[in-house]
Scaffold this motif. Structure first.
Motif, PDB file in Angstrom:
ATOM      1  N   MET A 153     -36.035  51.161  -5.694  1.00 57.05           N
ATOM      2  CA  MET A 153     -35.439  50.937  -4.382  1.00 57.05           C
ATOM      3  C   MET A 153     -36.454  51.090  -3.254  1.00 57.05           C
ATOM      4  O   MET A 153     -36.405  50.374  -2.255  1.00 57.05           O
ATOM      5  CB  MET A 153     -34.267  51.885  -4.159  1.00 57.05           C
ATOM      6  CG  MET A 153     -33.032  51.543  -4.984  1.00 57.05           C
ATOM      7  SD  MET A 153     -32.503  49.816  -4.803  1.00 57.05           S
ATOM      8  CE  MET A 153     -32.112  49.767  -3.060  1.00 57.05           C
ATOM      9  N   ILE A 198     -38.413  47.904  -2.981  1.00 58.79           N
ATOM     10  CA  ILE A 198     -37.567  46.827  -2.463  1.00 58.79           C
ATOM     11  C   ILE A 198     -37.431  46.946  -0.950  1.00 58.79           C
ATOM     12  O   ILE A 198     -37.541  45.966  -0.212  1.00 58.79           O
ATOM     13  CB  ILE A 198     -36.179  46.864  -3.130  1.00 58.79           C
ATOM     14  CG1 ILE A 198     -36.305  46.535  -4.617  1.00 58.79           C
ATOM     15  CG2 ILE A 198     -35.223  45.879  -2.461  1.00 58.79           C
ATOM     16  CD1 ILE A 198     -35.043  46.798  -5.411  1.00 58.79           C
ATOM     17  N   ARG A 199     -37.204  48.160  -0.476  1.00 56.13           N
ATOM     18  CA  ARG A 199     -37.037  48.366   0.961  1.00 56.13           C
ATOM     19  C   ARG A 199     -38.340  48.098   1.713  1.00 56.13           C
ATOM     20  O   ARG A 199     -38.336  47.621   2.847  1.00 56.13           O
ATOM     21  CB  ARG A 199     -36.560  49.796   1.233  1.00 56.13           C
ATOM     22  CG  ARG A 199     -35.142  50.068   0.732  1.00 56.13           C
ATOM     23  CD  ARG A 199     -34.631  51.407   1.237  1.00 56.13           C
ATOM     24  NE  ARG A 199     -33.301  51.684   0.699  1.00 56.13           N
ATOM     25  CZ  ARG A 199     -33.063  52.547  -0.268  1.00 56.13           C
ATOM     26  NH1 ARG A 199     -34.058  53.201  -0.842  1.00 56.13           N
ATOM     27  NH2 ARG A 199     -31.821  52.754  -0.700  1.00 56.13           N
ATOM     28  N   GLY A 202     -36.999  42.379  -0.326  1.00 54.65           N
ATOM     29  CA  GLY A 202     -36.209  42.034  -1.493  1.00 54.65           C
ATOM     30  C   GLY A 202     -34.726  41.898  -1.266  1.00 54.65           C
ATOM     31  O   GLY A 202     -34.075  41.093  -1.911  1.00 54.65           O
ATOM     32  N   ARG A 203     -34.147  42.678  -0.358  1.00 54.60           N
ATOM     33  CA  ARG A 203     -32.704  42.647  -0.172  1.00 54.60           C
ATOM     34  C   ARG A 203     -32.303  41.414   0.615  1.00 54.60           C
ATOM     35  O   ARG A 203     -32.858  41.135   1.674  1.00 54.60           O
ATOM     36  CB  ARG A 203     -32.235  43.915   0.563  1.00 54.60           C
ATOM     37  CG  ARG A 203     -30.721  44.023   0.746  1.00 54.60           C
ATOM     38  CD  ARG A 203     -30.034  44.190  -0.604  1.00 54.60           C
ATOM     39  NE  ARG A 203     -28.592  44.251  -0.442  1.00 54.60           N
ATOM     40  CZ  ARG A 203     -27.888  45.379  -0.370  1.00 54.60           C
ATOM     41  NH1 ARG A 203     -28.519  46.537  -0.437  1.00 54.60           N
ATOM     42  NH2 ARG A 203     -26.590  45.360  -0.246  1.00 54.60           N
ATOM     43  N   GLU A 254     -24.443  43.632  -4.780  1.00 52.85           N
ATOM     44  CA  GLU A 254     -25.770  43.636  -4.197  1.00 52.85           C
ATOM     45  C   GLU A 254     -26.557  42.443  -4.709  1.00 52.85           C
ATOM     46  O   GLU A 254     -26.428  42.043  -5.864  1.00 52.85           O
ATOM     47  CB  GLU A 254     -26.500  44.937  -4.550  1.00 52.85           C
ATOM     48  CG  GLU A 254     -25.840  46.184  -3.984  1.00 52.85           C
ATOM     49  CD  GLU A 254     -24.808  46.793  -4.915  1.00 52.85           C
ATOM     50  OE1 GLU A 254     -24.394  46.107  -5.869  1.00 52.85           O
ATOM     51  OE2 GLU A 254     -24.402  47.946  -4.691  1.00 52.85           O
ATOM     52  N   LYS A 255     -27.401  41.875  -3.848  1.00 46.84           N
ATOM     53  CA  LYS A 255     -28.200  40.710  -4.222  1.00 46.84           C
ATOM     54  C   LYS A 255     -29.633  40.928  -3.756  1.00 46.84           C
ATOM     55  O   LYS A 255     -29.862  41.404  -2.645  1.00 46.84           O
ATOM     56  CB  LYS A 255     -27.623  39.441  -3.602  1.00 46.84           C
ATOM     57  CG  LYS A 255     -26.165  39.167  -3.964  1.00 46.84           C
ATOM     58  CD  LYS A 255     -25.645  37.939  -3.216  1.00 46.84           C
ATOM     59  CE  LYS A 255     -24.190  37.655  -3.574  1.00 46.84           C
ATOM     60  NZ  LYS A 255     -23.264  38.655  -3.007  1.00 46.84           N
ATOM     61  N   TYR A 256     -30.590  40.566  -4.599  1.00 43.64           N
ATOM     62  CA  TYR A 256     -32.000  40.786  -4.294  1.00 43.64           C
ATOM     63  C   TYR A 256     -32.802  39.516  -4.575  1.00 43.64           C
ATOM     64  O   TYR A 256     -32.483  38.742  -5.475  1.00 43.64           O
ATOM     65  CB  TYR A 256     -32.554  41.945  -5.125  1.00 43.64           C
ATOM     66  CG  TYR A 256     -31.808  43.236  -4.881  1.00 43.64           C
ATOM     67  CD1 TYR A 256     -32.197  44.102  -3.864  1.00 43.64           C
ATOM     68  CD2 TYR A 256     -30.699  43.573  -5.655  1.00 43.64           C
ATOM     69  CE1 TYR A 256     -31.500  45.276  -3.630  1.00 43.64           C
ATOM     70  CE2 TYR A 256     -29.997  44.751  -5.420  1.00 43.64           C
ATOM     71  CZ  TYR A 256     -30.396  45.598  -4.404  1.00 43.64           C
ATOM     72  OH  TYR A 256     -29.702  46.750  -4.163  1.00 43.64           O
ATOM     73  N   PHE A 266     -39.581  41.596  -7.752  1.00 47.19           N
ATOM     74  CA  PHE A 266     -39.021  41.614  -6.407  1.00 47.19           C
ATOM     75  C   PHE A 266     -40.041  41.063  -5.416  1.00 47.19           C
ATOM     76  O   PHE A 266     -41.258  41.227  -5.599  1.00 47.19           O
ATOM     77  CB  PHE A 266     -38.631  43.037  -6.007  1.00 47.19           C
ATOM     78  CG  PHE A 266     -37.499  43.609  -6.811  1.00 47.19           C
ATOM     79  CD1 PHE A 266     -36.236  43.035  -6.748  1.00 47.19           C
ATOM     80  CD2 PHE A 266     -37.698  44.700  -7.643  1.00 47.19           C
ATOM     81  CE1 PHE A 266     -35.193  43.555  -7.500  1.00 47.19           C
ATOM     82  CE2 PHE A 266     -36.655  45.225  -8.389  1.00 47.19           C
ATOM     83  CZ  PHE A 266     -35.397  44.647  -8.324  1.00 47.19           C
ATOM     84  N   LEU A 279     -32.984  49.447 -11.474  1.00 49.43           N
ATOM     85  CA  LEU A 279     -32.929  49.095 -10.059  1.00 49.43           C
ATOM     86  C   LEU A 279     -33.206  50.315  -9.190  1.00 49.43           C
ATOM     87  O   LEU A 279     -34.000  50.263  -8.254  1.00 49.43           O
ATOM     88  CB  LEU A 279     -31.551  48.515  -9.719  1.00 49.43           C
ATOM     89  CG  LEU A 279     -31.366  48.106  -8.254  1.00 49.43           C
ATOM     90  CD1 LEU A 279     -32.238  46.921  -7.907  1.00 49.43           C
ATOM     91  CD2 LEU A 279     -29.894  47.784  -7.981  1.00 49.43           C
ATOM     92  N   LYS A 296     -28.541  39.633  -9.222  1.00 48.60           N
ATOM     93  CA  LYS A 296     -27.333  40.411  -8.952  1.00 48.60           C
ATOM     94  C   LYS A 296     -27.184  41.436 -10.075  1.00 48.60           C
ATOM     95  O   LYS A 296     -26.703  41.125 -11.165  1.00 48.60           O
ATOM     96  CB  LYS A 296     -26.113  39.486  -8.882  1.00 48.60           C
ATOM     97  CG  LYS A 296     -26.207  38.474  -7.741  1.00 48.60           C
ATOM     98  CD  LYS A 296     -25.137  37.416  -7.799  1.00 48.60           C
ATOM     99  CE  LYS A 296     -23.801  37.941  -7.384  1.00 48.60           C
ATOM    100  NZ  LYS A 296     -22.805  36.852  -7.244  1.00 48.60           N
TER     101      LYS A 296
END
Length: 314
Positions: free
Chosen positions: A31, A34-35, A39-40, A48-50, A61, A27, A73
């Motif tokens: 990051m 994802i950002r 994804g978040r 945390e959940k994505y 993602f 993960l 998760k």
């Protein structure tokens, strides 16, 4: 190596073959991606959940402007939790027990892992229509008009009781008696398996047919007691509108749930049947715990809390 069972493939992916190994080393190593994407998820909770999508037999993602139909998760980064690496297996086990032993309909779920072997919990969103679009769905906090702005940071824990939640079911569901029984069973299950995270956002009503709201599939079920010392109930008021006083002399267990069931309007015969069912020692439950992916220490803790709560219902 983790793989999805045939039943998990059927429920998660409509039978398609999808790898349970995520195409990411870890993960943390992803990051930035994802950002950059979307994804978040803004779902409340300690874990945390994505958002994920299925793409050519793999899960990845979401990217910018994509909507994920799966929720991932991973292991929590919060180091206050005991047995932190066991959290995905805990949720997978508890959801499996709820459905296969106690007949509680739950969201499709499974275990997956990153390339470095770290486990993660996967579930499929049940508010999406197969043909596109979403079913109307509201969690209990939204139904009651509660949010941070008007009731503070802990609004999902501090304002309502489970009896108040039952009133929301009566207000919004055409088949209220049926949905109240399903709700009662979930509350009993959460008590039996020490789930102290059953707050207002972890219960929802969904309309699969226009105007016909029903209690949604159960989700976010796990034994929180093996990770952190927790209260008996997630909601501060507990079962009853006026509050549920808990002390060394309070008869926790069967007497409280009998009174709760009576307030929900259940007949004595039905209550006897339901409480007797949840008070049975289930050998299948023991087998599922022993056969789970939990570490030996987490298994012992999980089994210990289950045995104690079970004794209070007998």
């Amino acid at each position: 190596m983790i793989t999805f069972t045939p039943e998990e493939k059927k429920r998660l992916f409509d039978g398609r073959s999808v790898s349970a190994v995520l195409p990411y080393e870890s993960l943390e190593s992803n990051m930035h991606a994802i950002r950059e994407g979307s994804g978040r998820l803004s779902i409340s909770g300690a874990q945390e959940k994505y958002a994920l999508v299925e793409d050519e037999g793999k899960l990845r993602f979401t990217r910018e402007n994509e909507v994920g139909t799966f929720i991932l998760k991973p292991v929590s980064t919060d180091r206050r939790f005991l047995y932190r690496m066991d959290m995905p297996a805990n949720e997978h086990l508890t959801m499996t027990i709820a459905e296969s032993v106690y007949g509680i309909p739950v969201a499709a779920h499974g275990l997956c892992q990153f390339l470095n072997g770290e486990p993660a919990y996967l579930t499929r969103r049940f508010d999406f229509k197969a043909e596109g679009g979403k079913y109307p769905m509201e969690d209990f906090a939204s139904l009651a008009g509660l949010n941070r702005e008007n009731y503070g940071e802990d609004f999902k824990y501090t304002v309502l009781s489970y009896e108040d939640c039952a009133s929301l079911i009566v207000k919004h569901c055409l088949a209220a008696k049926t949905e109240l029984l399903k709700f009662f069973r979930q509350i009993l299950f959460n008590y039996l398996f020490d789930n102290a995270d059953a707050h207002l956002k972890n219960f929802s009503l969904v309309a699969y047919h226009p105007g016909d709201y029903r209690l949604s599939l159960a989700y976010d079920l796990l034994n929180t007691g093996i990770h952190l010392p927790t209260s008996i109930f997630a909601l501060e008021k507990g079962l009853f509108k006026e509050g549920t006083p808990i002390s060394d002399t309070t008869p926790i267990g069967r007497p409280l749930f009998w009174d709760f069931g009576k307030r929900l309007g259940f007949a004595d015969k039905l209550l006897e049947k339901e409480l007797a069912f949840f008070a049975r020692t289930e050998t299948k439950t023991w087998g599922l715990i022993e056969g789970s992916s939990l570490s030996p220490e987490a298994k012992a803790s999980y089994l210990s809390t289950y045995k104690y709560r079970l004794s209070t219902l007998q």
